[in-house]
Structures are given as C-alpha cells and as structure tokens.
Design a protein around this motif. Sequence first.
Motif, mmCIF file in Angstrom:
data_model
loop_
_atom_site.group_PDB
_atom_site.id
_atom_site.type_symbol
_atom_site.label_atom_id
_atom_site.label_comp_id
_atom_site.label_asym_id
_atom_site.label_seq_id
_atom_site.Cartn_x
_atom_site.Cartn_y
_atom_site.Cartn_z
ATOM 1 N N ASN A 99 -15.571 22.931 40.538
ATOM 2 C CA ASN A 99 -17.023 22.993 40.335
ATOM 3 C C ASN A 99 -17.491 24.435 40.161
ATOM 4 O OD1 ASN A 99 -17.649 20.232 40.314
ATOM 5 N ND2 ASN A 99 -17.570 20.150 42.539
ATOM 6 N N ASP A 100 -16.930 25.365 40.934
ATOM 7 C CA ASP A 100 -17.274 26.780 40.775
ATOM 8 C C ASP A 100 -16.915 27.269 39.378
ATOM 9 O OD1 ASP A 100 -18.175 26.831 43.400
ATOM 10 O OD2 ASP A 100 -16.373 27.835 44.175
ATOM 11 N N ALA A 101 -15.746 26.873 38.894
ATOM 12 C CA ALA A 101 -15.315 27.280 37.555
ATOM 13 C C ALA A 101 -16.238 26.713 36.483
ATOM 14 C CB ALA A 101 -13.874 26.842 37.306
ATOM 15 N N VAL A 102 -16.646 25.461 36.630
ATOM 16 C CA VAL A 102 -17.561 24.852 35.655
ATOM 17 C C VAL A 102 -18.900 25.582 35.672
ATOM 18 C CG1 VAL A 102 -18.876 22.755 35.108
ATOM 19 C CG2 VAL A 102 -16.445 22.604 35.646
ATOM 20 N N ARG A 103 -19.393 25.941 36.872
ATOM 21 C CA ARG A 103 -20.652 26.690 36.949
ATOM 22 C C ARG A 103 -20.520 28.054 36.260
ATOM 23 N NH1 ARG A 103 -21.083 23.936 41.840
ATOM 24 N NH2 ARG A 103 -19.989 25.522 43.030
ATOM 25 N N MET A 104 -19.355 28.676 36.379
ATOM 26 C CA MET A 104 -19.143 29.976 35.724
ATOM 27 C C MET A 104 -19.199 29.820 34.207
ATOM 28 S SD MET A 104 -16.219 31.695 38.189
ATOM 29 C CE MET A 104 -15.408 32.435 36.820
ATOM 30 N N VAL A 105 -18.667 28.734 33.692
ATOM 31 C CA VAL A 105 -18.630 28.508 32.253
ATOM 32 C C VAL A 105 -19.974 28.007 31.731
ATOM 33 C CG1 VAL A 105 -17.584 27.108 30.434
ATOM 34 C CG2 VAL A 105 -16.148 28.113 32.199
ATOM 35 N N GLN A 106 -20.600 27.062 32.444
ATOM 36 C CA GLN A 106 -21.816 26.421 31.956
ATOM 37 C C GLN A 106 -23.101 27.010 32.524
ATOM 38 O OE1 GLN A 106 -21.268 22.272 32.848
ATOM 39 N NE2 GLN A 106 -20.006 21.959 31.045
ATOM 40 N N GLY A 107 -23.010 27.805 33.533
ATOM 41 C CA GLY A 107 -24.204 28.368 34.139
ATOM 42 C C GLY A 107 -24.584 27.632 35.413
ATOM 43 N N PRO A 108 -25.568 28.155 36.145
ATOM 44 C CA PRO A 108 -25.914 27.591 37.452
ATOM 45 C C PRO A 108 -26.485 26.182 37.393
ATOM 46 C CG PRO A 108 -27.414 29.375 36.860
ATOM 47 C CD PRO A 108 -26.346 29.323 35.817
ATOM 48 N N ARG A 109 -27.015 25.724 36.260
ATOM 49 C CA ARG A 109 -27.594 24.392 36.181
ATOM 50 C C ARG A 109 -26.555 23.304 35.940
ATOM 51 N NH1 ARG A 109 -26.855 24.985 31.202
ATOM 52 N NH2 ARG A 109 -27.978 24.870 29.318
ATOM 53 N N ALA A 110 -25.284 23.656 35.880
ATOM 54 C CA ALA A 110 -24.219 22.687 35.605
ATOM 55 C C ALA A 110 -24.150 21.632 36.700
ATOM 56 C CB ALA A 110 -22.871 23.401 35.491
ATOM 57 N N GLN A 111 -23.927 20.404 36.288
ATOM 58 C CA GLN A 111 -23.752 19.298 37.218
ATOM 59 C C GLN A 111 -22.332 19.338 37.775
ATOM 60 O OE1 GLN A 111 -26.022 16.961 38.116
ATOM 61 N NE2 GLN A 111 -27.549 18.107 36.953
ATOM 62 N N PRO A 112 -22.133 19.048 39.057
ATOM 63 C CA PRO A 112 -20.765 18.995 39.590
ATOM 64 C C PRO A 112 -19.974 17.901 38.885
ATOM 65 C CG PRO A 112 -22.401 18.693 41.341
ATOM 66 C CD PRO A 112 -23.138 18.762 40.054
ATOM 67 N N ILE A 113 -18.714 18.156 38.625
ATOM 68 C CA ILE A 113 -17.891 17.144 37.959
ATOM 69 C C ILE A 113 -16.950 16.442 38.913
ATOM 70 C CG2 ILE A 113 -18.013 18.273 35.732
ATOM 71 C CD1 ILE A 113 -15.145 19.213 36.226
ATOM 72 N N GLU A 149 -13.848 20.568 27.721
ATOM 73 C CA GLU A 149 -14.134 21.933 28.148
ATOM 74 C C GLU A 149 -13.899 22.138 29.632
ATOM 75 O OE1 GLU A 149 -17.854 19.508 28.230
ATOM 76 O OE2 GLU A 149 -16.428 19.949 26.682
ATOM 77 N N ALA A 150 -13.912 21.083 30.421
ATOM 78 C CA ALA A 150 -13.683 21.232 31.854
ATOM 79 C C ALA A 150 -12.245 21.578 32.171
ATOM 80 C CB ALA A 150 -14.056 19.942 32.586
ATOM 81 N N SER A 151 -11.309 21.210 31.297
ATOM 82 C CA SER A 151 -9.907 21.460 31.618
ATOM 83 C C SER A 151 -9.321 22.629 30.854
ATOM 84 C CB SER A 151 -9.072 20.214 31.316
ATOM 85 O OG SER A 151 -9.012 20.001 29.930
#
Length: 178
Positions: A99-113, A149-151
Amino acid sequence: MTRVWKWNRLVTVREVLEDLQQERSIAYTTVMTVLDNLHQKGWVRREAEGRAYRYEAVSTRAAYSAALMNDAWSQSDNPAAALVAFFGMMSPEQREALNDAVRMVQGPRAQPIASQEPEGSEGSEAPAATEATEGPEEPRDSERTQGPEASEGPEGPQGPEGSQGPEGPEEAAPDAGR
C-alpha cells in the motif's frame, strides 16, 4: 551479486574473494569466472584498472526483484487470479508495504489495494483486493484486483533478453556470488 549490490560501488575480484574467504574456501578463478559470466550476461559492467577489472551492478537488487515479479505475473494465464493469490500470501507488514508503494506511485489519494484484515477469507482462499482499475481485460467479480501497474517495479537495465538472472552463474559456482 549479493556483495556487488550490498557494497554499491566498483569492486575487484580480489575484494569479493577476500570477503567470501571469511566464510569458506574459494578459488580466485571461481570468483573471476562468476563475475565474468555476470558481465557477459549484462548484470554487471566492468572497467579496466591496470591488469584487473573493477565491476559494478547494472541494476539494483530491487529492480531485479521487480523484474522477476513482473515476469512471473505476465506469464500467468490468469494475471488477476495470480495477483489475488499473491496478495493472499502476504503478511500484514507486506500488505502495508505494498500500500505504501502504491501511494508513492499514485499519490496520497490512492485507495489501498490490500487490506490488513482480509474480509471473508476462509481457509486457503486469497483475499480479494478492494477495487479494480483499468487493464487489458476486465476480471470476473471473484478475481477483482488492481491493474498491472500495482505489480510493475521500476524498469531499468534488466540484462539481455532471455538471459538468466544474476543467480544463474552461481549455480555453476554455487557460492561465488554471495
């Protein structure tokens, strides 16, 4: 490769040899052969220094790991199911890192995966991710997960097409690269 990555600088065969010899007996030529094989496969670059070479990694360990994960995921006949199964194997700490990595890529508004507590998971079933995104194919409801993009990890030099990874030469000389 482990030492080349860990030291993150130009290294000589002698330096790697001396470090390995603290753990076990190994020949100079074994280390030299492994580093030469890694160079030929594109995993390290080298520059001449007198009569010797100094070697450095072409890619980071993280980029290599990401390439392995992306390769495994892309070869699946059902990528969405493969990701769901992968998420199901993760510890809560790994899901949080994801989830931290996704937030880094998508920004702080990213939904947890990957939620911390999988809902409705029973036995060995993998938890479904929270929301699907765009991708080449729409997964069935039971297989919903994040898009590719998540992987995907950082792209970069990953060695020549069809070559073995940096662990390949270590099979020929089992402990030379560690």
